[in-house]
Scaffold this motif. Structure first.
Motif, short mmCIF file in Angstrom:
data_model
loop_
_atom_site.label_atom_id
_atom_site.label_comp_id
_atom_site.label_asym_id
_atom_site.label_seq_id
_atom_site.Cartn_x
_atom_site.Cartn_y
_atom_site.Cartn_z
N SER A 107 0.82 -1.22 0.00
CA SER A 107 0.00 0.00 0.00
C SER A 107 0.84 1.26 0.00
O SER A 107 0.48 2.26 -0.63
CB SER A 107 -0.93 0.02 1.22
OG SER A 107 -1.88 -1.00 1.13
N PHE A 111 0.38 4.09 -2.82
CA PHE A 111 -0.15 5.38 -2.41
C PHE A 111 0.92 6.48 -2.39
O PHE A 111 0.72 7.54 -1.80
CB PHE A 111 -0.82 5.28 -1.03
CG PHE A 111 -1.94 4.26 -0.94
CD1 PHE A 111 -2.59 3.80 -2.09
CD2 PHE A 111 -2.35 3.76 0.29
CE1 PHE A 111 -3.61 2.86 -2.00
CE2 PHE A 111 -3.37 2.82 0.38
CZ PHE A 111 -4.00 2.37 -0.77
N THR A 112 2.06 6.23 -3.03
CA THR A 112 3.09 7.26 -3.14
C THR A 112 2.94 7.96 -4.49
O THR A 112 3.18 7.34 -5.54
CB THR A 112 4.50 6.65 -3.01
OG1 THR A 112 4.63 6.09 -1.70
CG2 THR A 112 5.59 7.72 -3.20
N PRO A 113 2.52 9.23 -4.47
CA PRO A 113 2.20 9.90 -5.73
C PRO A 113 3.30 9.84 -6.79
O PRO A 113 3.03 9.50 -7.94
CB PRO A 113 1.93 11.34 -5.30
CG PRO A 113 1.37 11.20 -3.91
CD PRO A 113 2.17 10.07 -3.30
N GLU A 114 4.57 10.12 -6.43
CA GLU A 114 5.56 10.19 -7.50
C GLU A 114 5.80 8.83 -8.16
O GLU A 114 6.04 8.77 -9.37
CB GLU A 114 6.86 10.87 -7.03
CG GLU A 114 7.57 10.16 -5.94
CD GLU A 114 8.68 11.02 -5.32
OE1 GLU A 114 8.39 12.17 -4.93
OE2 GLU A 114 9.82 10.55 -5.23
N MET A 116 3.46 6.41 -8.44
CA MET A 116 2.28 6.08 -9.27
C MET A 116 2.22 6.97 -10.52
O MET A 116 1.80 6.52 -11.59
CB MET A 116 1.00 6.21 -8.45
CG MET A 116 0.83 5.12 -7.43
SD MET A 116 0.93 3.43 -8.14
CE MET A 116 2.60 2.93 -7.66
N MET A 117 2.67 8.24 -10.39
CA MET A 117 2.70 9.10 -11.58
C MET A 117 3.67 8.51 -12.61
O MET A 117 3.40 8.53 -13.82
CB MET A 117 3.14 10.52 -11.21
CG MET A 117 2.20 11.24 -10.24
SD MET A 117 0.54 11.63 -10.85
CE MET A 117 0.90 13.14 -11.74
N LYS A 141 -7.41 -0.25 -3.88
CA LYS A 141 -5.98 0.02 -3.89
C LYS A 141 -5.39 0.44 -5.23
O LYS A 141 -4.35 1.08 -5.29
CB LYS A 141 -5.22 -1.21 -3.32
CG LYS A 141 -5.41 -1.30 -1.80
CD LYS A 141 -4.40 -2.21 -1.18
CE LYS A 141 -4.78 -3.65 -1.36
NZ LYS A 141 -3.84 -4.56 -0.69
N PRO A 144 -5.16 5.09 -7.13
CA PRO A 144 -4.12 6.07 -7.49
C PRO A 144 -3.38 5.73 -8.80
O PRO A 144 -3.11 6.61 -9.61
CB PRO A 144 -3.18 6.03 -6.28
CG PRO A 144 -4.07 5.65 -5.13
CD PRO A 144 -5.01 4.63 -5.73
N SER A 148 -3.53 8.03 -12.11
CA SER A 148 -2.31 8.53 -12.74
C SER A 148 -2.24 8.15 -14.21
O SER A 148 -1.75 8.92 -15.04
CB SER A 148 -1.07 7.97 -12.02
OG SER A 148 -1.06 8.38 -10.68
#
Lengths: 269, 269
Positions: A107, A111-114, A116-117, A141, A144, A148
């Motif tokens: 998870s 849930f770490t934006p960079e 997943m981007m 889950k 994100p 992205s």
């Protein structure tokens, strides 16, 4: 707005293009905003495109004609993709991630934006031959990651709900059998979320037997939409024969050793 | 890598900074990447900062000292915020959005990446005085908004699950009473998702009586974390007295007229 120096205009153009991947901007729009001739802006776009490509960051596409313009398309180079996936596999190999039952705690990464981007841009590159209208996922889950990916394509996201508790007007539900535990489950979608005739890219975080992905394909078909691709961040190597054949995984999970404390996960390069 | 023209280097720098808001890059990192002196890169950063600020797009902050560097901070100008929120309120006022029961259909907006990325940047600006370590939300519809906010801050996201079905190792659960329907519900979080002592920014899509937000505050407290701010995209004007007093809404919903077919929703400027 008064004229600005070329380099400052190019910074602003880069930011505006990148904020909306896949969005078609007319040169006229920028011409008004910067009080600059379209021919000058065309030269700016060539510069931005050259730089993006040189550093493996993406590209700028020009669409000609009256309704034409320019759009930014994220397109990480294979070298950058290799680097990102290798790093992600390394992070996921930490034995502290093993949860009783042989599961993998992931998870924090999902849930770490960079991260997943980055994964979204990788899907954008790997699915460059399909032209979906929507990206679809099922709660929770994978949201994100799917968000992205939708962002990298410049498309709206559709989130399928588990169960039938949708309170967003008329909805459509299907039953599906999870491939691994063989339980019958329900998933549903508000009718108005996905128009008939749409082309859909299905994105999820994890695939074992493929039952959930197959459920999403069935649900899309139920409303007259068509799935044009299925991508998952991680697929397990077993079972080799999954419910769906045509999917793209970024990482393959070969083994979670509860006793050996070894996790074998490898990028698909 | 060979030397590149200044303008191309600045395009690449802008993209790299913007890809990771809040991330501190050392000038040494860029110096290696571009074979360029740090003093030259400092000048590039001044140019990027000036352009960002001039167009109300954000800023570049310099952190001095041995472990210093530069970071991009999204910071839309009030003028841009006004424009974005006014547009969003207008979209949400479409009478076709009224669902039997007096609800408002808003999933399409909540799942549109470019709108949520904008909202995330607005929260980044409005909460510029707090320094959270995590952004927290509860599944499902607020996840893209909270993810975008976490991205704008450069922070990890924590997603609270409804019910107690967490299968990610030891977890902590609380019961809470929804403010509007007075039902007792459960929400839970894996223990390892949120370390004790963390500062948390709570983000959700919608607030009526505030029961769900209060539940997240209780859950954070339960693991020894502290909520330093609560932001919602839309709050209802009624009930005026909510379970939590200190929250920030971007839009206020005054009325959904089932019979009049009028929706009264206004930006908080």
């Amino acid at each position: 707005m008064t004229k600005v120096r070329r380099v400052e205009r190019i910074v602003a153009l880069t930011k505006m293009l990148m904020d909306m991947p896949g969005h078609l901007f007319s040169l006229g729009h920028f011409s008004n905003l910067f009080s600059t001739a379209k021919s000058t802006l065309s030269e700016d776009m060539v510069t931005i495109k050259q730089s993006m490509q040189e550093f493996g960051l993406g590209t700028v596409q020009t669409v000609s004609g009256a309704s034409g313009g320019v759009k930014y398309v994220p397109y990480p180079s294979e070298e950058r993709i290799n680097h990102m996936l290798t790093q992600m596999a390394k992070q996921l190999s930490d034995p502290d991630r093993i949860i009783p039952g042989g599961f993998l705690y992931m998870s924090d990464i999902l849930f770490t934006p960079e991260l997943m981007m980055q994964a979204g841009e990788i899907f954008r590159a790997r699915f460059s031959s399909v032209t979906p209208d929507y990206v679809m996922t099922v709660e929770t889950k994978g949201i994100p990651l799917a968000f992205s990916t939708a962002r990298a394509f410049g498309l709206p996201l559709v989130i399928v709900r588990q169960g039938s508790k949708v309170t967003e007007g008329p909805s459509v539900s299907i039953n599906y059998v999870t491939g691994s535990t063989k339980r019958i489950q329900t998933m549903s979608l508000p009718r108005r979320a996905l128009p008939s005739g749409s082309k859909v890219l299905v994105i999820d975080d994890f695939m074992k037997a493929g039952g959930t992905a197959q459920g999403m394909i069935d649900l899309a078909n139920e409303v007259g939409a068509q799935v044009v691709g299925t991508g998952v961040l991680i697929a397990t190597i077993e079972p080799e024969k999954k419910l769906i054949e045509d999917y793209l995984a970024l990482l393959m999970l070969h083994d979670v050793g509860q006793h050996t404390k070894m996790i074998d996960i490898r990028p698909v390069l």
